[in-house]
Write an enzyme that holds these catalytic residues in place. Sequence first.
Site, mmCIF file in Angstrom:
data_model
loop_
_atom_site.group_PDB
_atom_site.id
_atom_site.type_symbol
_atom_site.label_atom_id
_atom_site.label_comp_id
_atom_site.label_asym_id
_atom_site.label_seq_id
_atom_site.Cartn_x
_atom_site.Cartn_y
_atom_site.Cartn_z
ATOM 1 C CG ASP A 297 -1.906 1.097 1.191
ATOM 2 O OD1 ASP A 297 -1.672 2.245 0.567
ATOM 3 O OD2 ASP A 297 -2.844 1.028 1.786
ATOM 4 C CG HIS A 298 1.387 4.212 -3.272
ATOM 5 N ND1 HIS A 298 0.136 3.731 -3.825
ATOM 6 C CD2 HIS A 298 1.388 5.432 -3.151
ATOM 7 C CE1 HIS A 298 -0.533 4.772 -4.219
ATOM 8 N NE2 HIS A 298 0.033 5.985 -3.736
ATOM 9 C CG HIS B 55 -4.565 4.668 0.008
ATOM 10 N ND1 HIS B 55 -3.349 3.678 -0.193
ATOM 11 C CD2 HIS B 55 -4.705 5.091 -1.354
ATOM 12 C CE1 HIS B 55 -3.216 3.588 -1.326
ATOM 13 N NE2 HIS B 55 -3.958 4.230 -2.069
#
Lengths: 360, 509
Positions: free
Chosen positions: B202-203, B265
């Site tokens: 999950d960048h 996010h």
Amino acid sequence: VAEAAPEAPDTAATWSGEDVAPGDVEEALRHLLQEQYAHDGAHAPARVLNLVVVIDREWRGEIMNRLEQVGRYHASRTIVCAVDPKRDTIDASVAMTLDGQAEKEGLALMRERVVLEVGEKHLPALDTIVDPLVVTDLQTLIWAPHGHPEAVDALLHLAQVVLIDSVNEPDAASALSRAKELAQEAYVVDLAWLRSTPWRERVAATFDPPRLRDELGRIDSVTIRHHPESRVAGVLFFGWLGSRLGWRAGSLTEANGSSRGRAHAQRDDVALALEIDEEQSVPGLAGVEIHTSSGTSITLDRGPGGLIARRTDRKGKEQTWTVLGASRGEGGILGEGIRQALLRDPTYAGALACGEALLR
Amino acid sequence: MAVAERKEKQQDNPLTEGLERLPVPPTTLVIFGGTGDLAHRKLLPAMYNLAHEGALPERFNLIAVSRSEMSDEEYRKDIRESIEQYSRREPDPQVLDKLLEQVRYVPGTFDDDSVFDKLGEQIDKFDQDADVSFNRVFYLSTAPSFFALIVKQLGEHGLHKHDESDVRVVIEKPFGTRLEEAQDLNRELLSVLHESQIYRIDHYLGKETVQNVMAFRFANGMFEPIWNRNYIDYVQITASEDLGIGRRAEYYDSSGALRDLVQNHMLQLLSLLCMEPPVTFDADEVRDEKVKVLHAVAPPDEDEVVRGRYTAGMAEGKDAVGYLDEEGVPDDSTTETYVALRLEVDNWRWAGVPIYLRTGKRLARKVTEIAVTLKPVPHLAFQAEGSVGVQPNQLILTVQPNEGVSLSLGAKIPGTRMRIRPVNMEFLYGTSFLSQSPEAYERLIMDAMRGDPTLFTRNDEVEAQWRIIDPILERWEKGADPIADYAAGTQGPDEADKILKPGHRWRAI
């Protein structure tokens, strides 16, 4: 002949005065900051680090150029004290420099650069001149690339960090002695040490796999090649290995430009050799070669695109590869020195002490 | 592992003490989908930047696998151009040349056994040539429909484990589109791999400012005493974008705002904000605490969710079309471009504190922030007359674009009367650090190669996220929660106000 200092790019607002007091400069800084903020609220003053640079006035242009090359590692407030031996009064200039244009809803940084023209007579009490000009509560870094030890001593109580380049001292012993003396008063960032970071990283990586960890205790010789004027960098590298591996350092003796000595490790003695590489054009190390008593060896040399590593195992089988990494250049090294002022490397002091023992 | 044991392990190599960059084991990185957009725009430029800084493992190989037929040399030429175009710094030709020397390309489809045979041969060849057992990291930069297939193929071809080196698989989002799908995918992956081998990316977690939420909370004694239901009135987490969907209609219309940002996010931000202090910053200690938060969040009811969709308006000073008129969006689309939720973390620390999440496209501006509003002071001795008066303190953690922290405080307006108005105390990252933050992908790729899963999502974490989101999707499939319209370039639909508790209000985007 005095060189004109290059104008900093994107200079927003300036002030200058002749025969000024430090209070005048401080007031000018405050006004310029307020003016700039009122004019363009999108530029925020950077608040990371004060950098106090003491230089010979005649080399001002060169130092200013080096400071411009530090990339993104600019100090937030740079105070350059340009020393003109015969000067009695202080002239000053202040410039606000903008780091790029504020983009839509973005933030751009503003930095301050103060240039003080001072005389030698000002140096013993330079702290009283500089003190009102540093941003309170930020770390202060001193850099005196042309010597001026009396100025550095005067400023030490204002600063937390001193930036030095041991290769600039006349000889390795006096370089380490000065570094040790400064380290008692402040944290020392030594550019000669920082140049060796990629070499230290690679040697650490070489012995990192658990199956090779034991080889650290079997090191029986280390040879370092260096730029003709970077002997101290080699001594610090030995000092690092020795202090990390618990070696008891013997003395290095010089002959025909190279130095040889021994260190006592737990198992065996370690033969140390420092050799000059006449072809090396930039300061720092040119090559490292480490042998172990079990017959393995690792060598590192400079090459295109990184360091060329060569490993030979006990059966004589050889492997060569490139450890990728771009050269930082001398501008990059200075930038790295400024960045390191905000960090702490606990291994430099050990390297310094072990290096000193080698030079006794 | 006990703390003492961990310390001992870290001290094993005395030469690493004091080094900023710790050694990373020799690694062969395999990118499935090596010709795709993510590889060209993000992954390969990230690899170059790591090489430039000397941060890659000292021995490193890269193999790309993709459908397009091309030779090693053609692929190298292709990615050289991408690196030159997308790298955050101008490439050094010598470093780039050396990096590309270690790049190989295996063409073919992921259901083709021969592709995995060739891949295995190339991996073994790298090992033999270097006389080193390289760790293997398989990066699945493909459409999600291929994740299970690729992992199955790795298993069937014996590439999922190795006696002398570590094997890891990095998986891009989205990890499933519903809870059941995520569970199925987890089951399929875990039938081949051990959980410790799976790195779900999950960048967002690779962003410095997201990690700094933990530093901010746990490195400053002044906040923790008030970080609870006694002092905090409510929390708002906003991730707004001023842009529309651009050319991503195909992806976005099947995803929508809830899946695109909230499920991953925004719930990550919520977990970091609400978690208990971990005993150490070891991967599982941190992730255990995050999962506990997610377990304490119940799926929101109908009156706690609003979904919306932008209509024509003005954005970036220009006319903007509505979502249904965007190129590639079907006329009968029911995809939401905006969603607002009210959640609650039902535990001792947070019970009763509303946590509002909202995200959307084509809103007034781009911002990602966490706003923590404290309860008002219990007694007011000052008069509010002649001023906006005393407002509750707000602590704002801005993740992007201007990363920083600001705290609103009441201050006296200069003058003869005691009049108060809020002022801001601001800290901006850009003004206080010399270093440029690395790209999130650089950090995460390094962590995967180093074997540090702290910033990756664990299987129970993904499933816990879906347990919160899934019931909303189920309701929407049945036609509940009508889609509220909002004009492009605005604050979102007015209907979002209905989920606010009395006395609460949305912060202006």
